[in-house]
Design a protein around this motif. Structure first.
Motif, PDB file in Angstrom:
ATOM      1  N   GLU A  31      67.232 109.129  47.893  1.00 29.78           N
ATOM      2  CA  GLU A  31      67.266 110.109  46.819  1.00 29.78           C
ATOM      3  C   GLU A  31      67.058 109.373  45.508  1.00 29.78           C
ATOM      4  OE1 GLU A  31      67.347 113.308  47.324  1.00 29.78           O
ATOM      5  OE2 GLU A  31      67.513 112.983  49.484  1.00 29.78           O
ATOM      6  N   VAL A  32      66.796 110.119  44.449  1.00 33.42           N
ATOM      7  CA  VAL A  32      66.604 109.503  43.132  1.00 33.42           C
ATOM      8  C   VAL A  32      67.856 108.733  42.760  1.00 33.42           C
ATOM      9  CG1 VAL A  32      66.176 109.945  40.685  1.00 33.42           C
ATOM     10  CG2 VAL A  32      65.018 111.330  42.417  1.00 33.42           C
ATOM     11  N   GLY A  33      67.695 107.459  42.370  1.00 33.03           N
ATOM     12  CA  GLY A  33      68.825 106.633  41.952  1.00 33.03           C
ATOM     13  C   GLY A  33      69.535 105.926  43.095  1.00 33.03           C
ATOM     14  N   GLU A  34      69.108 106.168  44.353  1.00 36.29           N
ATOM     15  CA  GLU A  34      69.731 105.508  45.505  1.00 36.29           C
ATOM     16  C   GLU A  34      68.832 104.405  46.035  1.00 36.29           C
ATOM     17  OE1 GLU A  34      70.483 108.132  48.715  1.00 36.29           O
ATOM     18  OE2 GLU A  34      72.235 109.050  47.810  1.00 36.29           O
ATOM     19  N   PRO A  35      69.425 103.341  46.591  1.00 36.23           N
ATOM     20  CA  PRO A  35      68.592 102.337  47.268  1.00 36.23           C
ATOM     21  C   PRO A  35      68.078 102.917  48.586  1.00 36.23           C
ATOM     22  CG  PRO A  35      70.916 101.826  47.556  1.00 36.23           C
ATOM     23  CD  PRO A  35      70.847 102.989  46.604  1.00 36.23           C
ATOM     24  N   ALA A  36      66.909 102.462  49.013  1.00 38.17           N
ATOM     25  CA  ALA A  36      66.310 102.975  50.254  1.00 38.17           C
ATOM     26  C   ALA A  36      66.825 102.176  51.442  1.00 38.17           C
ATOM     27  CB  ALA A  36      64.797 102.899  50.170  1.00 38.17           C
ATOM     28  N   THR A  37      68.106 102.253  51.695  1.00 40.92           N
ATOM     29  CA  THR A  37      68.695 101.478  52.792  1.00 40.92           C
ATOM     30  C   THR A  37      69.560 102.312  53.718  1.00 40.92           C
ATOM     31  OG1 THR A  37      70.553 100.908  51.337  1.00 40.92           O
ATOM     32  CG2 THR A  37      68.737  99.324  51.471  1.00 40.92           C
ATOM     33  N   ASN A  38      70.055 103.443  53.241  1.00 40.14           N
ATOM     34  CA  ASN A  38      71.049 104.184  54.019  1.00 40.14           C
ATOM     35  C   ASN A  38      70.464 105.109  55.074  1.00 40.14           C
ATOM     36  OD1 ASN A  38      73.003 102.997  52.414  1.00 40.14           O
ATOM     37  ND2 ASN A  38      72.942 104.637  50.900  1.00 40.14           N
ATOM     38  N   ASN A  39      69.404 105.811  54.767  1.00 28.58           N
ATOM     39  CA  ASN A  39      68.900 106.850  55.651  1.00 28.58           C
ATOM     40  C   ASN A  39      67.623 106.415  56.345  1.00 28.58           C
ATOM     41  OD1 ASN A  39      70.956 108.624  54.686  1.00 28.58           O
ATOM     42  ND2 ASN A  39      69.710 108.987  52.861  1.00 28.58           N
ATOM     43  N   MET A  40      67.729 106.004  57.599  1.00 32.21           N
ATOM     44  CA  MET A  40      66.560 105.598  58.374  1.00 32.21           C
ATOM     45  C   MET A  40      66.028 106.793  59.161  1.00 32.21           C
ATOM     46  SD  MET A  40      65.980 102.513  57.591  1.00 32.21           S
ATOM     47  CE  MET A  40      64.732 102.155  58.806  1.00 32.21           C
ATOM     48  N   ALA A  41      64.712 106.873  59.258  1.00 30.76           N
ATOM     49  CA  ALA A  41      64.076 107.958  59.998  1.00 30.76           C
ATOM     50  C   ALA A  41      62.806 107.425  60.640  1.00 30.76           C
ATOM     51  CB  ALA A  41      63.748 109.120  59.064  1.00 30.76           C
ATOM     52  N   SER A  42      62.289 108.166  61.594  1.00 30.98           N
ATOM     53  CA  SER A  42      61.010 107.802  62.205  1.00 30.98           C
ATOM     54  C   SER A  42      60.280 109.063  62.631  1.00 30.98           C
ATOM     55  CB  SER A  42      61.209 106.871  63.402  1.00 30.98           C
ATOM     56  OG  SER A  42      61.895 107.551  64.430  1.00 30.98           O
ATOM     57  N   LYS A  43      58.959 108.966  62.686  1.00 28.43           N
ATOM     58  CA  LYS A  43      58.115 110.069  63.127  1.00 28.43           C
ATOM     59  C   LYS A  43      57.009 109.499  63.994  1.00 28.43           C
ATOM     60  CE  LYS A  43      58.946 113.221  59.277  1.00 28.43           C
ATOM     61  NZ  LYS A  43      58.364 114.124  58.273  1.00 28.43           N
ATOM     62  N   GLU A  44      56.591 110.294  64.966  1.00 35.88           N
ATOM     63  CA  GLU A  44      55.487 109.890  65.831  1.00 35.88           C
ATOM     64  C   GLU A  44      54.392 110.946  65.746  1.00 35.88           C
ATOM     65  OE1 GLU A  44      54.688 107.726  70.065  1.00 35.88           O
ATOM     66  OE2 GLU A  44      56.687 108.520  69.639  1.00 35.88           O
ATOM     67  N   PHE A  45      53.156 110.472  65.775  1.00 40.11           N
ATOM     68  CA  PHE A  45      51.993 111.340  65.628  1.00 40.11           C
ATOM     69  C   PHE A  45      51.024 111.093  66.774  1.00 40.11           C
ATOM     70  CE2 PHE A  45      53.697 110.062  61.557  1.00 40.11           C
ATOM     71  CZ  PHE A  45      53.894 111.263  60.902  1.00 40.11           C
ATOM     72  N   ARG A  46      50.192 112.102  67.040  1.00 40.92           N
ATOM     73  CA  ARG A  46      49.151 111.913  68.053  1.00 40.92           C
ATOM     74  C   ARG A  46      47.913 112.716  67.684  1.00 40.92           C
ATOM     75  NH1 ARG A  46      48.246 115.865  72.016  1.00 40.92           N
ATOM     76  NH2 ARG A  46      49.796 117.531  72.047  1.00 40.92           N
ATOM     77  N   TRP A  47      46.805 112.300  68.263  1.00 42.22           N
ATOM     78  CA  TRP A  47      45.549 113.018  68.108  1.00 42.22           C
ATOM     79  C   TRP A  47      45.474 114.016  69.254  1.00 42.22           C
ATOM     80  CZ3 TRP A  47      42.053 114.108  64.702  1.00 42.22           C
ATOM     81  CH2 TRP A  47      40.800 114.576  65.098  1.00 42.22           C
ATOM     82  N   ASP A  48      45.316 115.305  68.929  1.00 40.54           N
ATOM     83  CA  ASP A  48      45.314 116.324  69.985  1.00 40.54           C
ATOM     84  C   ASP A  48      43.906 116.759  70.387  1.00 40.54           C
ATOM     85  OD1 ASP A  48      44.435 117.994  67.971  1.00 40.54           O
ATOM     86  OD2 ASP A  48      46.011 119.494  68.246  1.00 40.54           O
ATOM     87  N   GLY A  49      42.904 116.033  69.928  1.00 36.76           N
ATOM     88  CA  GLY A  49      41.524 116.368  70.234  1.00 36.76           C
ATOM     89  C   GLY A  49      40.791 116.989  69.064  1.00 36.76           C
ATOM     90  N   THR A  50      41.533 117.601  68.149  1.00 35.80           N
ATOM     91  CA  THR A  50      40.912 118.198  66.955  1.00 35.80           C
ATOM     92  C   THR A  50      41.604 117.793  65.663  1.00 35.80           C
ATOM     93  OG1 THR A  50      42.270 120.192  67.164  1.00 35.80           O
ATOM     94  CG2 THR A  50      40.108 120.230  68.227  1.00 35.80           C
ATOM     95  N   SER A  51      42.875 117.388  65.733  1.00 27.12           N
ATOM     96  CA  SER A  51      43.602 117.044  64.509  1.00 27.12           C
ATOM     97  C   SER A  51      44.799 116.157  64.832  1.00 27.12           C
ATOM     98  CB  SER A  51      44.079 118.309  63.789  1.00 27.12           C
ATOM     99  OG  SER A  51      44.929 119.053  64.632  1.00 27.12           O
ATOM    100  N   LEU A  52      45.342 115.561  63.766  1.00 26.46           N
ATOM    101  CA  LEU A  52      46.590 114.805  63.905  1.00 26.46           C
ATOM    102  C   LEU A  52      47.745 115.790  63.894  1.00 26.46           C
ATOM    103  CD1 LEU A  52      46.306 111.747  61.476  1.00 26.46           C
ATOM    104  CD2 LEU A  52      46.187 111.735  63.962  1.00 26.46           C
ATOM    105  N   ILE A  53      48.709 115.574  64.776  1.00 25.25           N
ATOM    106  CA  ILE A  53      49.906 116.421  64.783  1.00 25.25           C
ATOM    107  C   ILE A  53      51.132 115.522  64.888  1.00 25.25           C
ATOM    108  CG2 ILE A  53      48.747 118.425  65.773  1.00 25.25           C
ATOM    109  CD1 ILE A  53      50.049 117.695  68.472  1.00 25.25           C
ATOM    110  N   GLU A  54      52.239 116.018  64.371  1.00 25.63           N
ATOM    111  CA  GLU A  54      53.500 115.300  64.476  1.00 25.63           C
ATOM    112  C   GLU A  54      54.163 115.675  65.788  1.00 25.63           C
ATOM    113  OE1 GLU A  54      57.854 114.962  62.283  1.00 25.63           O
ATOM    114  OE2 GLU A  54      56.166 115.860  61.195  1.00 25.63           O
ATOM    115  N   MET A  55      54.649 114.666  66.493  1.00 29.19           N
ATOM    116  CA  MET A  55      55.339 114.901  67.761  1.00 29.19           C
ATOM    117  C   MET A  55      56.742 115.398  67.473  1.00 29.19           C
ATOM    118  SD  MET A  55      53.123 113.823  70.044  1.00 29.19           S
ATOM    119  CE  MET A  55      54.057 113.421  71.503  1.00 29.19           C
ATOM    120  N   ALA A  56      57.274 116.210  68.342  1.00 28.15           N
ATOM    121  CA  ALA A  56      58.658 116.679  68.201  1.00 28.15           C
ATOM    122  C   ALA A  56      59.599 115.507  68.452  1.00 28.15           C
ATOM    123  CB  ALA A  56      58.942 117.812  69.182  1.00 28.15           C
TER     124      ALA A  56
END
Length: 195
Positions: free
Chosen positions: A164-189
């Motif tokens: 968040e604004v004013g916070e160091p980028a150390t506390n909240n880790m996240a990840s996302k995975e993506f794939r090509w579905d044949g026509t576009s990039l989509i985010e995996m659930a």
């Protein structure tokens, strides 16, 4: 008075109506017609490389020139929307055609408090690089890992820290995975219990 004099006003009205230009009736015009959709990125001519290709970001076609695109947000104002190709990139065969494609992160800054990150790719076709859609990742993130999934040939993932604004980028880790579905990039659930 003759019958001709009685019908003359009706004849004149009919003649005037026949000569008037066609006007759409209010019943034939939809009150809230949706705007036309932007053309698909696949209709854009391929580029010599990924830094000069066209990408679809939030429904808008953005063409990079040497990795950058600048657009004036409000005519006459100094603020601009700046889209950039970042150093977070790698090669992989995203669409399983035997050619190495470029996968990378784009940033978009509109002069506000944050920078928005997107995952995108440029498919390496025989005609040149064809930009894909860009998938939103987050705002004000710090990228930890960005790489191909070694077990899934058409997938890649990013791990990052949020802040968040004013916070160091150390506390909240996240990840996302993506794939090509044949026509576009989509985010995996994300798996249950994971962000």
């Amino acid at each position: 008075m003759s019958r001709f004099h009685n019908t003359l006003p009706l004849i004149l009205c009919a003649a005037i109506a026949a000569c008037a230009p066609d006007q759409p009736s209010t019943a034939s015009v939809a009150p809230d017609s949706p705007p036309k959709a932007a053309p698909a990125a696949s209709t854009v001519r391929p580029a010599k490389d990924a830094k000069n290709a066209t990408y679809m970001i939030d429904g808008e076609l953005i063409t990079l020139v040497d990795g950058v695109d600048e657009k004036t947000i409000v005519p006459g104002a100094a603020s601009k929307q700046v889209t950039r190709y970042t150093e977070h990139e790698f090669e992989m065969d995203l669409n399983d055609d035997g050619r190495k494609d470029r996968v990378f992160l784009l940033t978009q800054d509109s002069g506000g408090s944050g920078t928005f990150y997107y995952a995108a790719a440029a498919l390496n076709t025989p005609q040149g690089y064809q930009g894909t859609n860009a998938v939103f990742i987050g705002d004000r993130i710090a990228v930890q890992y960005f790489k191909a999934d070694p077990e899934q040939p058409s997938q890649f993932w990013i791990s990052y820290a949020e802040r968040e604004v004013g916070e160091p980028a150390t506390n909240n880790m996240a990840s996302k995975e993506f794939r090509w579905d044949g026509t576009s990039l989509i985010e995996m659930a994300a798996p249950d219990g994971m962000k």
